[in-house]
Enzyme design. Sequence first.
Site, PDB file in Angstrom:
ATOM      1  N   THR A   1       0.837  -1.214   0.000  1.00 54.74           N
ATOM      2  CA  THR A   1       0.000   0.000   0.000  1.00 54.74           C
ATOM      3  C   THR A   1       0.867   1.257   0.000  1.00 54.74           C
ATOM      4  O   THR A   1       0.495   2.286  -0.579  1.00 54.74           O
ATOM      5  CB  THR A   1      -0.945   0.003   1.214  1.00 54.74           C
ATOM      6  OG1 THR A   1      -1.751  -1.179   1.177  1.00 54.74           O
ATOM      7  CG2 THR A   1      -1.849   1.219   1.206  1.00 54.74           C
TER       8      THR A   1
ATOM      9  N   GLU B   1      -7.089  -4.525  -4.683  1.00 56.31           N
ATOM     10  CA  GLU B   1      -7.957  -5.708  -4.650  1.00 56.31           C
ATOM     11  C   GLU B   1      -9.394  -5.327  -4.340  1.00 56.31           C
ATOM     12  O   GLU B   1      -9.933  -5.592  -3.259  1.00 56.31           O
ATOM     13  CB  GLU B   1      -7.443  -6.705  -3.609  1.00 56.31           C
ATOM     14  CG  GLU B   1      -8.085  -8.087  -3.708  1.00 56.31           C
ATOM     15  CD  GLU B   1      -7.800  -8.781  -5.036  1.00 56.31           C
ATOM     16  OE1 GLU B   1      -8.535  -8.511  -5.997  1.00 56.31           O
ATOM     17  OE2 GLU B   1      -6.851  -9.559  -5.114  1.00 56.31           O
TER      18      GLU B   1
END
Length: 573
Positions: A373, A498
Amino acid sequence: MKKENSQFLTLILSTKVPKLALSLGLLGSLMTTLVGLVIPLITKELVDGFDPSEFNTALLFIIIGVFLLQALFDGLSTYALAYVGQRIIAKLRERMWSKFIRLPISYFDKHKSGESVSRIVNDTSILKDLITQHFPQFITGIITIIGAVIILLIMDWKMTILMFIAVPIACAIIIPLGRKMWKISRDLQDETAHFSGDIQQTLGEIRLMKASNAESEEQQNGNQNIKNLFKFGLKEATVSSLIRPLMQLTNMLMVVLIITYGGIRVAQGTMSTGSLVAFLLYLLQITMPIGSFAMFFTQLQKARGATERIMDILSLNEEAQNGIEKDISNKTVYFDHVSFSYDESEQVLDNVTFDVQPGTMVAFAGPSGGGKTTVFGLLEQFYQPSSGEIRIGDTVIQDHSLHSWRSQIGYVSQDSPMMAGTIRENLCYGLEEKAAISDNRLWEVAEMAYADQFIKEFPNGLDTEVGERGVKLSGGQRQRIAIARAFLRNPKILMMDEATASLDSQSEAIVQKALTRLMEGRTTLVIAHRLSTIIDADKIVFIEKGKVTGIGSHSELVAEHPLYNEFAKQQLT
């Protein structure tokens, strides 16, 4: 104290004070004072020349007219000065809001959003009260006192000097208590900001709180914060309760001295009764503002603490907005020996190197907390690398203007954040030419994201309210609106965290079809929590503990990377 007062003046002057309104307000205050100063003189003539057999009606009407004129000037000047104060605070809030929305993400990582809200609302309100309420009274009071003292010196300098005995007494009261008030005010403002932060955090995650049966815990925490505010409030009230009575006692002492001395003078025939009455009226014109001065200096101490906090915010460095505006289509993204840490204690990314060819899909896999991230955060320029550089083509991404760079990047995350408002407002959020976007275009992107069917089922269609953070929509519906929003922006680079990980199988199938359509022809970066979604990726970058330990296709990593092979066996067999 001089430093804090100069900070306050600097802050106020930086807002471009409306000079015309300020001049009119001060002029009105001056006229109010001049008219008010005439009243005791007329009263003196009325008392000294009083004759029951021949009442001076004309003089009475003159007094009434003077009162009305004073009220008119007073109202006009109060409004003008209040206008100045409101304009100053409005400008100050505009500056603070502009500052907050341009501060880097790293600031909000360290500070609760409620604290920031408190700075804009509570701290500026303290300044507003000072400028719009106490400052006009202070100005008119100063002018009144100066005018009254001049007339009193002319009338009777001995009694006027006697009156000044109260000045050092008043200073001895105000100065030490004012310093105490400043310290209390700073602590109170900090505690208020902390309380606001806790409240906003709890209410923002109300579902988590209720699902965790944490009502009692949060009530206990809130009650403790309220008790702390109560203690500071009592300290503030203690200082205020000392200032006002002591100032009133000083004023009464002065009145008693003047009446006693004046009565003796009248008995001796060295002063007329009218002169004593006029002197007492002028004394009231002096003592009444002195009471408001105590409140003004109390509020000024509070404002010093608020000023300090506001100046701290305004001095923070914003995100750099300037830079080149350049089309990033068909250009390779390079991460070149990039390292990053949120603080010095832990390295989040360590010497990360990879590239993303235009039009390809690159996926990031690896254990949780590995830094996947963070890669997206760096690419969005929410953070800057500690070392190394990120380039698009031959240009370092920091050379692009943030507006141009972010307008060419689309991000679809797991939670699909939404703003309170309508579906239409969320689709168009952040776009400059909202009015030019037709309903046909909105329905077109909704259809491309497979969102048109459920939107049509709502009675209000595109104007359906989604609730705070989109709580009135399901997870799949929020995801599809986020995808439609990305279609509307037509990003050159697409980033996906995702986006189907938390959906049920039916919603996942629909959202996956929309994502596949969105990825066509775009440079795409995907964070993978499930390997089944990235088997066909052009390249997979495996990151663990901030380091890239493998790069290749799915089949290559299965064959060459032990941990990836283990992940594949767990998830795919």
